[in-house]
Motif scaffolding. Structure first.
Motif, PDB file in Angstrom:
ATOM      1  N   SER A   1       0.875  -1.175   0.000  1.00 34.50           N
ATOM      2  CA  SER A   1       0.000   0.000   0.000  1.00 34.50           C
ATOM      3  C   SER A   1       0.914   1.228   0.000  1.00 34.50           C
TER       4      SER A   1
ATOM      5  N   GLY B   1       2.800   2.735   2.127  1.00 34.95           N
ATOM      6  CA  GLY B   1       4.109   2.598   2.757  1.00 34.95           C
ATOM      7  C   GLY B   1       5.038   1.683   1.986  1.00 34.95           C
TER       8      GLY B   1
ATOM      9  N   GLU C   1       2.266  -8.709  -1.622  1.00 35.88           N
ATOM     10  CA  GLU C   1       0.953  -8.159  -1.257  1.00 35.88           C
ATOM     11  C   GLU C   1      -0.108  -9.259  -1.310  1.00 35.88           C
TER      12      GLU C   1
ATOM     13  N   LYS D   1     -12.120  -0.257   4.138  1.00 28.63           N
ATOM     14  CA  LYS D   1     -10.870   0.470   3.929  1.00 28.63           C
ATOM     15  C   LYS D   1     -10.341   0.214   2.526  1.00 28.63           C
TER      16      LYS D   1
ATOM     17  N   VAL E   1      -1.538   9.095   5.826  1.00 25.24           N
ATOM     18  CA  VAL E   1      -0.610   8.833   4.718  1.00 25.24           C
ATOM     19  C   VAL E   1       0.635   9.725   4.816  1.00 25.24           C
TER      20      VAL E   1
HETATM   21  C1  LIG Z   1     -11.645   5.299   4.466  1.00 26.36           C
HETATM   22  C2  LIG Z   1     -10.293   5.826   4.787  1.00 26.36           C
HETATM   23  C3  LIG Z   1      -9.916   7.076   4.316  1.00 26.36           C
HETATM   24  C4  LIG Z   1      -8.648   7.595   4.601  1.00 26.36           C
HETATM   25  N1  LIG Z   1      -8.328   8.840   4.144  1.00 26.36           N
HETATM   26  C5  LIG Z   1      -7.109   9.368   4.437  1.00 26.36           C
HETATM   27  C6  LIG Z   1      -6.756  10.681   3.984  1.00 26.36           C
HETATM   28  O1  LIG Z   1      -7.542  11.364   3.335  1.00 26.36           O
HETATM   29  N2  LIG Z   1      -5.529  11.155   4.321  1.00 26.36           N
HETATM   30  C7  LIG Z   1      -4.627  10.431   5.042  1.00 26.36           C
HETATM   31  O2  LIG Z   1      -3.531  10.924   5.317  1.00 26.36           O
HETATM   32  N3  LIG Z   1      -4.935   9.176   5.472  1.00 26.36           N
HETATM   33  C8  LIG Z   1      -6.143   8.628   5.185  1.00 26.36           C
HETATM   34  N4  LIG Z   1      -6.467   7.362   5.624  1.00 26.36           N
HETATM   35  C9  LIG Z   1      -5.435   6.569   6.328  1.00 26.36           C
HETATM   36  C10 LIG Z   1      -4.546   5.840   5.311  1.00 26.36           C
HETATM   37  O3  LIG Z   1      -5.349   5.099   4.433  1.00 26.36           O
HETATM   38  C11 LIG Z   1      -3.550   4.933   6.014  1.00 26.36           C
HETATM   39  O4  LIG Z   1      -2.748   5.732   6.846  1.00 26.36           O
HETATM   40  C12 LIG Z   1      -2.665   4.199   4.990  1.00 26.36           C
HETATM   41  O5  LIG Z   1      -3.426   3.381   4.136  1.00 26.36           O
HETATM   42  C13 LIG Z   1      -1.641   3.317   5.689  1.00 26.36           C
HETATM   43  O6  LIG Z   1      -0.745   2.844   4.735  1.00 26.36           O
HETATM   44  P1  LIG Z   1       0.194   1.593   4.996  1.00 26.36           P
HETATM   45  O7  LIG Z   1       0.960   1.341   3.744  1.00 26.36           O
HETATM   46  O8  LIG Z   1       0.956   1.764   6.257  1.00 26.36           O
HETATM   47  O9  LIG Z   1      -0.793   0.372   5.299  1.00 26.36           O
HETATM   48  P2  LIG Z   1      -2.151  -0.156   4.661  1.00 26.36           P
HETATM   49  O10 LIG Z   1      -2.734   0.853   3.723  1.00 26.36           O
HETATM   50  O11 LIG Z   1      -2.973  -0.615   5.792  1.00 26.36           O
HETATM   51  O12 LIG Z   1      -1.668  -1.372   3.783  1.00 26.36           O
HETATM   52  C14 LIG Z   1      -1.052  -2.510   4.313  1.00 26.36           C
HETATM   53  C15 LIG Z   1      -0.924  -3.513   3.176  1.00 26.36           C
HETATM   54  O13 LIG Z   1      -0.267  -4.675   3.647  1.00 26.36           O
HETATM   55  C16 LIG Z   1      -0.912  -5.818   3.116  1.00 26.36           C
HETATM   56  N5  LIG Z   1      -0.615  -6.936   4.024  1.00 26.36           N
HETATM   57  C17 LIG Z   1      -0.867  -6.993   5.364  1.00 26.36           C
HETATM   58  N6  LIG Z   1      -0.440  -8.173   5.871  1.00 26.36           N
HETATM   59  C18 LIG Z   1       0.098  -8.870   4.839  1.00 26.36           C
HETATM   60  C19 LIG Z   1       0.689 -10.160   4.736  1.00 26.36           C
HETATM   61  N7  LIG Z   1       0.821 -10.950   5.800  1.00 26.36           N
HETATM   62  N8  LIG Z   1       1.117 -10.566   3.512  1.00 26.36           N
HETATM   63  C20 LIG Z   1       0.999  -9.766   2.425  1.00 26.36           C
HETATM   64  N9  LIG Z   1       0.434  -8.543   2.473  1.00 26.36           N
HETATM   65  C21 LIG Z   1      -0.002  -8.084   3.653  1.00 26.36           C
HETATM   66  C22 LIG Z   1      -2.383  -5.429   3.104  1.00 26.36           C
HETATM   67  O14 LIG Z   1      -3.138  -6.221   2.224  1.00 26.36           O
HETATM   68  C23 LIG Z   1      -2.297  -3.962   2.662  1.00 26.36           C
HETATM   69  O15 LIG Z   1      -2.340  -3.817   1.272  1.00 26.36           O
HETATM   70  C24 LIG Z   1      -7.733   6.836   5.368  1.00 26.36           C
HETATM   71  C25 LIG Z   1      -8.102   5.574   5.841  1.00 26.36           C
HETATM   72  C26 LIG Z   1      -9.379   5.076   5.568  1.00 26.36           C
HETATM   73  C27 LIG Z   1      -9.764   3.743   6.115  1.00 26.36           C
END
Ligand SMILES: Cc1cc2nc3c(=O)[nH]c(=O)nc-3n(C[C@H](O)[C@H](O)[C@H](O)COP(=O)(O)OP(=O)(O)OC[C@H]3O[C@@H](n4cnc5c(N)ncnc54)[C@H](O)[C@@H]3O)c2cc1C
Length: 447
Positions: free
Chosen positions: A9, A11, A32, A131, A297
């Motif tokens: 995602s 990150g 992923e 989400k 984000v």
């Molecule tokens: C509805 C909604 C709206 C939002 N709007 C905003 C906004 O406007 N502005 C903002 O700053 N933030 C927003 N956020 C917050 C933002 O979406 C999160 O901060 C961000 O998605 C986190 O990114 P990440 O890469 O850390 O993790 P995530 O987006 O949670 O992604 C983690 C990824 O890891 C994968 N994964 C997990 N475990 C495993 C495994 N064991 N094997 C393989 N893959 C795995 C998952 O499938 C996922 O794709 C919003 C959140 C939601 C729910």
């Protein structure tokens, strides 16, 4: 060097691309579990507000573009085991076949999910937590047919959903257990203005009310039981705060009490060859004595950049977060940075604040807009520690100015004398931030 990243995602993608840009020789494998990448969670709001014609388009990177950057991406691949002694991971593909891969460095970008609320959710699909892309598709199709909807959680997502659903002839309830909406980011002066707009739009707002459960789910209209009343709904959306997903490593890495993975300022975990970033870690908040789980984000992409730098041996530290946010709801831009006054008091900081409604332009201009602004200062040092803005004018860039000012520990006096532009066809001579600080300065120093 061979780097494996779990989670593609915001990150995971930022870390992968940064690694490749810093050193194209690095082997980067991104794993992923879902079948697609780079969906933006609030895409559902963009689609509902018709800013995009298809939900599936709310992405910023394709699998092909990622591969062209030299990143090996495995989708439909779930990592089930990490063996830190052997420095290997085991993942399972869509046909349940297992594969083992070795790494030199591992990056955990497993993020957070919305699925652990205090509620026991019914098995029937009348209640959705969302989400990712598939759950957003589900919510969109159900909303179309629903007549009475409760949205649980008055944070940004809940309020943005209310805004997008207003005026469609549906009965909408917003249920929030705290005493105001957006309480993590706004004090009462501005949140009450938003609540007024929500009520005026026809949405029924339930503050200081928690959902206890659901009954009569076999009926078209079931009961959403709150601490105060029974609401008849045919659909409920849970939009409460997310929880970190650290299950994979809970048995061998140090975790914080809130379930996030413990990292140092270089994003290194308790295992020197494993880094973590994004929603699965906690962040140091400026003027707060503790690290907090802040799923945004802006934190994710910065921590990913820091992790990638350090993985490749370039020392770089993560700066603090001011948890800066902005949105457009009910025809107003709303933005926040730093601590709210209530939060600051909770942190034990002695604060003083000013709340003003100021004109954005000089009086001779035909276009007249106003801005509501709140600034929070530490008493004694006069250091700025928080700012909140609301206006029909797009003032969102000003929140970044305030974030920078907080980050640089700017005082009230420095804010008044700071160099902000003036243009007679655009703004007031001191600009909105300078003007608000100036008014507070006069109030404080007047004999
Ligand atoms: C509805 C909604 C709206 C939002 N709007 C905003 C906004 O406007 N502005 C903002 O700053 N933030 C927003 N956020 C917050 C933002 O979406 C999160 O901060 C961000 O998605 C986190 O990114 P990440 O890469 O850390 O993790 P995530 O987006 O949670 O992604 C983690 C990824 O890891 C994968 N994964 C997990 N475990 C495993 C495994 N064991 N094997 C393989 N893959 C795995 C998952 O499938 C996922 O794709 C919003 C959140 C939601 C729910």
């Amino acid at each position: 060097m061979k780097v494996i990243i779990i989670g593609a995602s915001h990150g995971g993608l930022q870390a992968a691309l940064t690694l490749k840009r810093l050193n194209p020789q690095t082997e980067v494998i991104l794993i992923e579990k879902r079948s697609e990448i780079s969906f933006v969670s609030s895409g559902i709001i963009l689609r509902m507000n018709q800013l995009v014609d298809e939900l599936d388009k709310v992405r910023y990177l394709s699998l092909e573009e990622l591969t062209n950057q030299g990143v090996d991406i495995l989708i439909n691949a779930t990592v089930n085991t990490i063996n830190p002694e052997k420095k290997t991971i085991v993942y399972e593909d869509a046909s349940n076949q297992s594969f083992e891969l070795s790494y030199d460095k591992l990056i955990l970008a497993t993020g957070s999910n919305q699925f652990s609320t205090n509620l026991t959710l019914p098995s029937k699909d009348k209640v959705t937590v969302f989400k990712n892309y598939p759950s957003s598709v589900e919510v969109l199709s159900k909303l179309e047919k629903s007549k009475s909807i409760s949205i649980v959680g008055g944070g940004y997502i809940g309020v943005e959903l209310c805004d997008a659903l207003k005026g469609q002839g549906k009965e909408i309830h917003l249920i929030e257990s705290a005493g105001s909406v957006l309480f993590r980011y706004l004090d009462k002066e501005i949140s009450s203005l938003i609540e007024q707009k929500i009520v005026e739009s026809g949405v029924k707002i339930h503050l200081n009310e928690s959902v206890l459960g659901f009954s009569g789910l076999e009926e078209e209209f079931f009961v959403t039981q709150t601490t105060n009343e029974e609401i008849r709904n045919d659909y409920v959306i849970i939009a409460v705060n997310a929880r970190p997903d650290s299950t994979l490593v809970k048995d061998f890495l140090d975790l914080n009490t809130n379930g996030t993975i413990r990292v140092d300022e270089h994003m290194r975990t308790s295992d020197p060859d494993i880094f973590a970033l994004g929603d699965v870690i906690s962040y140091p908040v400026r003027n707060s004595y503790r690290k907090s789980f802040i799923p945004l984000v802006n934190n994710v992409v910065r921590s990913a950049t820091v992790a990638a730098m350090n993985v490749l041996g370039n020392t770089m530290k993560y700066n603090m977060t001011q948890k800066t946010t902005a949105t457009k709801i009910f025809n107003s831009y709303v933005a926040s940075t730093g601590l709210t006054e209530e939060e600051a008091r909770f942190e034990g900081i002695d604060v003083e604040s000013t709340f003003l409604t100021l004109p954005c332009q000089l009086p001779y201009l035909e276009l007249q807009e106003e801005v509501h602004i709140k600034l929070v200062f530490e008493k004694g040092s006069h250091k700025l520690i928080g700012g909140q803005l609301m206006s029909e004018k797009d003032i969102t860039q000003s929140i970044n100015t305030l974030s920078l000012a907080i980050g640089k520990e700017t005082t009230l006096e420095e804010l008044v004398t700071m160099d902000f532009y003036f243009n007679p066809g655009i703004n007031q001579p001191m600009g909105i931030i300078g003007q608000a600080a100036y008014e507070f300065l006069i109030q404080k120093y007047r004999k």
